[in-house]
Write a protein that holds these residues in place. Structure first.
Motif, PDB file in Angstrom:
ATOM      1  N   SER A 186      15.576  13.598  -6.908  1.00  0.00           N
ATOM      2  CA  SER A 186      14.428  14.390  -6.495  1.00  0.00           C
ATOM      3  C   SER A 186      14.179  14.193  -5.010  1.00  0.00           C
ATOM      4  N   GLY A 187      13.802  15.252  -4.340  1.00  0.00           N
ATOM      5  CA  GLY A 187      13.482  15.169  -2.919  1.00  0.00           C
ATOM      6  C   GLY A 187      12.326  14.220  -2.661  1.00  0.00           C
ATOM      7  N   TRP A 188      11.367  14.183  -3.606  1.00  0.00           N
ATOM      8  CA  TRP A 188      10.227  13.281  -3.440  1.00  0.00           C
ATOM      9  C   TRP A 188      10.666  11.828  -3.428  1.00  0.00           C
ATOM     10  N   LEU A 193      11.223   6.897  -0.342  1.00  0.00           N
ATOM     11  CA  LEU A 193      12.026   5.759   0.105  1.00  0.00           C
ATOM     12  C   LEU A 193      12.107   5.686   1.625  1.00  0.00           C
ATOM     13  N   ILE A 194      12.246   6.831   2.257  1.00  0.00           N
ATOM     14  CA  ILE A 194      12.294   6.851   3.724  1.00  0.00           C
ATOM     15  C   ILE A 194      10.962   6.387   4.298  1.00  0.00           C
ATOM     16  N   ALA A 195       9.849   6.865   3.734  1.00  0.00           N
ATOM     17  CA  ALA A 195       8.523   6.444   4.208  1.00  0.00           C
ATOM     18  C   ALA A 195       8.334   4.942   4.024  1.00  0.00           C
ATOM     19  N   ALA A 218       3.976   5.583  -5.594  1.00  0.00           N
ATOM     20  CA  ALA A 218       4.025   5.531  -7.056  1.00  0.00           C
ATOM     21  C   ALA A 218       2.971   6.430  -7.679  1.00  0.00           C
ATOM     22  N   LEU A 219       1.789   6.501  -7.051  1.00  0.00           N
ATOM     23  CA  LEU A 219       0.704   7.303  -7.610  1.00  0.00           C
ATOM     24  C   LEU A 219       0.833   8.788  -7.308  1.00  0.00           C
ATOM     25  N   THR A 220       1.560   9.153  -6.251  1.00  0.00           N
ATOM     26  CA  THR A 220       1.667  10.569  -5.885  1.00  0.00           C
ATOM     27  C   THR A 220       2.994  11.194  -6.272  1.00  0.00           C
ATOM     28  N   ALA A 221       3.879  10.447  -6.883  1.00  0.00           N
ATOM     29  CA  ALA A 221       5.176  11.003  -7.285  1.00  0.00           C
ATOM     30  C   ALA A 221       4.960  12.059  -8.363  1.00  0.00           C
ATOM     31  N   PRO A 222       5.671  13.172  -8.259  1.00  0.00           N
ATOM     32  CA  PRO A 222       5.510  14.201  -9.288  1.00  0.00           C
ATOM     33  C   PRO A 222       6.090  13.734 -10.614  1.00  0.00           C
ATOM     34  N   PRO A 223       5.558  14.242 -11.720  1.00  0.00           N
ATOM     35  CA  PRO A 223       6.104  13.830 -13.014  1.00  0.00           C
ATOM     36  C   PRO A 223       7.532  14.320 -13.191  1.00  0.00           C
ATOM     37  N   ALA A 224       8.300  13.596 -13.954  1.00  0.00           N
ATOM     38  CA  ALA A 224       9.683  13.987 -14.228  1.00  0.00           C
ATOM     39  C   ALA A 224       9.691  15.252 -15.079  1.00  0.00           C
ATOM     40  N   ALA A 226       0.839  -1.208   0.000  1.00  0.00           N
ATOM     41  CA  ALA A 226       0.000   0.000   0.000  1.00  0.00           C
ATOM     42  C   ALA A 226       0.870   1.252   0.000  1.00  0.00           C
ATOM     43  N   ALA A 227       1.917   1.245   0.820  1.00  0.00           N
ATOM     44  CA  ALA A 227       2.809   2.409   0.863  1.00  0.00           C
ATOM     45  C   ALA A 227       3.496   2.607  -0.490  1.00  0.00           C
TER      46      ALA A 227
END
Length: 178
Positions: free
Chosen positions: A148-150, A155-157, A20-26, A14-15
């Motif tokens: 990217s910071g995101w 990855l940390i989350a 994957a769904l909330t990552a900003p576009p490149a 789920a995480a």
């Protein structure tokens, strides 16, 4: 699989899905698509350098140097949308020149590069604007990208979610059975 292991697997999945769904576009960086004078061209002494990019840019820096590292740009460059115009000090003498440039893309990443052209048939003797440290030093700053910071936040989350799942599983596994 035990219920605890299923919970850990489901939580991790789920995480990962949320990330994957909330990552900003490149974002693509601006690229130099045209220049006047053009790369490797032989031209009469230009009165300005015009650089065209694939996207709008900001914070331009243009350095025009000769073989002796003397600078010939006049005043600051002017940026309008995806074009940068840099005035040249007087008529350039015959010889090879290097245009070093650095801009900031709309996505915030600095992009830089350089190219050379040759002046022939000039009767001018422009005075250099100021001594240049080095045309290659001024223009060779590589694109500073980085991760990217995101991506790092995600990855940390993900690691924290997996660790929490493992701790929960270990607590349930070590709890006495009723």
């Amino acid at each position: 699989m035990t219920r605890a292991a299923l919970r850990v697997t489901a939580g991790t999945a789920a995480a990962g899905t949320v990330l994957a769904l909330t990552a900003p576009p490149a974002s693509a960086h601006a690229a130099l698509t045209g220049a006047s004078p053009a790369k490797d061209a032989t031209v009469a002494a230009p009165s300005e350098i015009v650089l065209t990019y694939s996207d709008p840019i900001r914070l331009p820096r243009v350095v025009l140097t000769d073989a002796a590292d003397r600078q010939y740009q006049a005043g600051p460059p002017r940026a309008v949308d995806n074009k940068v115009t840099q005035a040249v000090t007087g008529a350039l003498p015959n010889g090879e020149y290097t245009v070093g440039w650095r801009v900031v893309s709309a996505d915030g990443h600095p992009v830089s590069g350089s190219y050379a052209f040759t002046v022939r048939g000039s009767s001018g003797g422009a005075r250099p604007a100021a001594p240049a440290p080095s045309a290659t030093k001024a223009a060779s700053a590589q694109e500073s990208g980085g991760s990217s910071g995101w991506l790092w936040i995600g990855l940390i989350a993900l690691v924290l979610a997996a660790a929490a799942g493992v701790v929960a599983w270990l607590r349930r596994s070590s709890a006495p059975a009723d």
